[in-house]
Design an enzyme around this catalytic site. Structure first.
Site, short mmCIF file in Angstrom:
data_model
loop_
_atom_site.label_atom_id
_atom_site.label_comp_id
_atom_site.label_asym_id
_atom_site.label_seq_id
_atom_site.Cartn_x
_atom_site.Cartn_y
_atom_site.Cartn_z
N ALA A 88 38.90 11.86 44.43
CA ALA A 88 37.67 12.61 44.70
C ALA A 88 37.97 14.10 44.85
CB ALA A 88 37.00 12.09 45.96
N ASP A 89 36.93 14.88 44.64
CA ASP A 89 37.03 16.32 44.92
C ASP A 89 35.69 16.77 45.49
OD1 ASP A 89 38.67 18.80 44.71
OD2 ASP A 89 36.93 19.47 43.59
N THR A 90 35.74 17.57 46.54
CA THR A 90 34.52 18.05 47.20
C THR A 90 34.45 19.56 47.10
OG1 THR A 90 34.58 16.19 48.76
CG2 THR A 90 33.23 18.08 49.38
#
Length: 197
Positions: free
Chosen positions: A72-74
């Site tokens: 994931a990347d936020t």
């Protein structure tokens, strides 16, 4: 309640993502990615965050051939502009002054790569509205050290929650992993099933 026949790997060093994935009560291991995110060029924020999530997840998938890898990347987006993790006290203050009294969007892209190479990627968005912040509060929060490892310069799951007036969308998404949306995808892909009593 849930079961899986697959080996699950979380492609993230984030303790917050690990805590969230732990809620599914399924065994998984953590393998971190070594890739440089700065190589990504994209025309939209959604494309950018998806590409970064895929980059990290593909890197780990090479190290975990027989596993299903979740990465994931936020990002924090204010007025179509990316607010990275602040590198200095001044930058952290500038981020928070900018967000003060306004709304911004937190986007998390989640990538799932299965052992056969099949890739699934989606983006969850949450709107975050900040209180009008005093200079005193901003400086006290920055001096706590909390903003420096967080996109946008704040953490909703820490003392940074005092800055937030309200949100529209998934709270866990702002923390770093939209668990409900990820769960739906894993069920749809038949990676996890409901265990019979």
């Amino acid at each position: 309640m849930l079961k899986t026949t697959q080996q699950l790997v979380l492609a993230s060093a984030s303790p917050r993502r690990k805590e969230l994935l732990d809620m599914l009560a399924l065994p998984f291991t953590v393998i971190t990615s070594d890739v440089e995110e700065t190589s990504i060029q994209a025309t939209t924020m959604q494309t950018y965050v998806k590409e970064v999530a895929l980059l990290k997840t593909r890197d780990v998938a090479k190290k975990a051939a027989n596993a299903t890898v979740i990465g994931a990347d936020t990002i924090v987006v204010d007025n179509h502009e990316l607010l990275h993790k602040p590198k200095s006290r001044e930058e952290a203050i500038a981020h928070l002054l900018r967000l003060s009294g306004n709304q911004h969007v937190v986007m998390t892209a989640v990538a799932i790569i299965q052992p056969d190479g099949k890739e699934t990627v989606f983006v969850e968005e949450t709107i975050v509205v900040f209180h009008q912040l005093s200079q005193k509060l901003i400086e006290a929060y920055v001096d706590s050290g909390d903003p420096f490892d967080k996109a946008g310069g704040y953490g909703i799951q820490t003392i940074g929650t005092l800055l937030v007036k309200r949100i529209e969308g998934d709270y866990n998404n702002v923390v770093g992993l939209p668990l409900a949306a990820l769960f739906s995808q894993l069920v749809e892909l038949q990676i996890i099933q409901f265990a019979k009593e």
